[in-house]
Design an enzyme around this catalytic site. Structure first.
Site, PDB file in Angstrom:
ATOM      1  N   SER A  13      28.502   5.214  -0.376  1.00 28.44           N
ATOM      2  CA  SER A  13      28.639   3.777  -0.067  1.00 28.44           C
ATOM      3  C   SER A  13      27.773   2.934  -1.007  1.00 28.44           C
ATOM      4  CB  SER A  13      28.286   3.487   1.396  1.00 28.44           C
ATOM      5  OG  SER A  13      26.911   3.645   1.623  1.00 28.44           O
ATOM      6  N   ASN A 107      15.358   4.716  -7.043  1.00 29.29           N
ATOM      7  CA  ASN A 107      15.880   5.402  -5.855  1.00 29.29           C
ATOM      8  C   ASN A 107      15.919   4.430  -4.680  1.00 29.29           C
ATOM      9  OD1 ASN A 107      16.730   7.640  -4.245  1.00 29.29           O
ATOM     10  ND2 ASN A 107      14.657   7.832  -3.438  1.00 29.29           N
ATOM     11  N   HIS A 109      15.766   4.437  -0.406  1.00 27.00           N
ATOM     12  CA  HIS A 109      15.384   5.299   0.713  1.00 27.00           C
ATOM     13  C   HIS A 109      15.509   4.489   2.015  1.00 27.00           C
ATOM     14  CE1 HIS A 109      13.343   8.620   2.685  1.00 27.00           C
ATOM     15  NE2 HIS A 109      12.675   7.703   3.358  1.00 27.00           N
TER      16      HIS A 109
HETATM   17  C1  GRF Z   1      21.413   6.433   1.855  1.00 30.44           C
HETATM   18  O1  GRF Z   1      20.969   6.239   3.171  1.00 30.44           O
HETATM   19  C2  GRF Z   1      20.243   6.484   0.907  1.00 30.44           C
HETATM   20  O2  GRF Z   1      19.177   5.683   1.291  1.00 30.44           O
HETATM   21  C3  GRF Z   1      19.832   7.930   0.987  1.00 30.44           C
HETATM   22  O3  GRF Z   1      21.057   8.638   1.079  1.00 30.44           O
HETATM   23  C4  GRF Z   1      22.039   7.801   1.684  1.00 30.44           C
HETATM   24  C5  GRF Z   1      23.237   7.774   0.775  1.00 30.44           C
HETATM   25  O4  GRF Z   1      24.332   7.120   1.348  1.00 30.44           O
HETATM   26  N1  GRF Z   1      19.008   8.273  -0.140  1.00 30.44           N
HETATM   27  P1  GRF Z   1      25.641   6.859   0.492  1.00 30.44           P
HETATM   28  O5  GRF Z   1      26.108   8.198  -0.056  1.00 30.44           O
HETATM   29  O6  GRF Z   1      25.288   5.894  -0.612  1.00 30.44           O
HETATM   30  O7  GRF Z   1      26.642   6.261   1.442  1.00 30.44           O
END
Ligand code: GRF
Length: 195
Positions: A13, A107, A109
């Protein structure tokens, strides 16, 4: 145009949010490559739908983490990639990789770092019954879920929230702020390169 590579392992996403931001001009970058370590990840479909080149690799087919990273670095350098954007990439890098793109890896998080580091940050915050959690965008250093913070946004935990409803609000927040944070990061990199 600044070239970025986005690293993903799953649903994608945030990758989609970056694609949308590039398409409508909010993010002035070219997504030169999407790097993925999972052959069945939905994010691969997103890349295909938007004609974004993919580097899909199987970590088990290399004798070490560094060996796979050497191939990735060579590929990124060959494409002239300026910055790396991690978006749900579930692997830890060696010092070799971090050193190869020092200060140029970002990154996202799903917590207010330094609280709730690790792979289950949303669940951990929910189970800890905190009133507030959030999202952090930070530059990547060797220590996991550390590194200089570029952007943070709080997300309240509401009475009646389930883990799922909280996850949804955190992901919405991520998808909204990550393109802005990436734009600000690459603007900073450009300024540094000039000086
Ligand atoms: C997100 O919650 C991000 O913060 C974490 O992994 C998840 C990835 O979600 N590192 P997506 O694949 O971008 O939907």
């Amino acid at each position: 145009m600044t070239k970025i590579a986005v690293f993903c392992s799953g649903f994608g996403s945030n990758f989609q949010a970056l694609i949308n931001a590039v398409d409508d001009g909010r993010l002035k970058a070219e997504i030169a490559l999407m790097v993925c370590d999972k052959p069945y990840a939905y994010v691969l479909t997103r890349a295909k739908n938007h004609n974004i080149p993919v580097f899909l690799f199987d970590p088990n087919s290399f004798s070490s983490r560094e060996e796979s990273e050497r191939l990735i670095v060579k590929t990124l350098e060959g494409l002239g990639v300026d910055a790396i954007v991690l978006a749900g990439f579930m692997r830890i890098f060696t010092p070799y990789f971090i050193g190869s793109f020092k200060g140029r890896i970002l990154n996202i998080h799903p917590s207010l770092l330094p609280a709730f580091k690790g792979a289950h940050a949303i669940r951990d915050a929910f189970e800890a019954k905190v009133k507030e959690t959030g999202v952090t965008v930070h530059s990547v250093v060797q220590e996991v879920d550390a590194g200089p913070i570029l952007m943070q946004e709080k997300v309240s935990v509401l009475a009646g929230d389930t883990l799922e409803s909280l996850e949804n609000r955190i992901h919405e927040t991520e998808n909204r702020i990550y393109p802005k944070a990436v734009q600000s990061f690459i603007s900073q990199l450009k300024t540094q390169q000039k000086s």
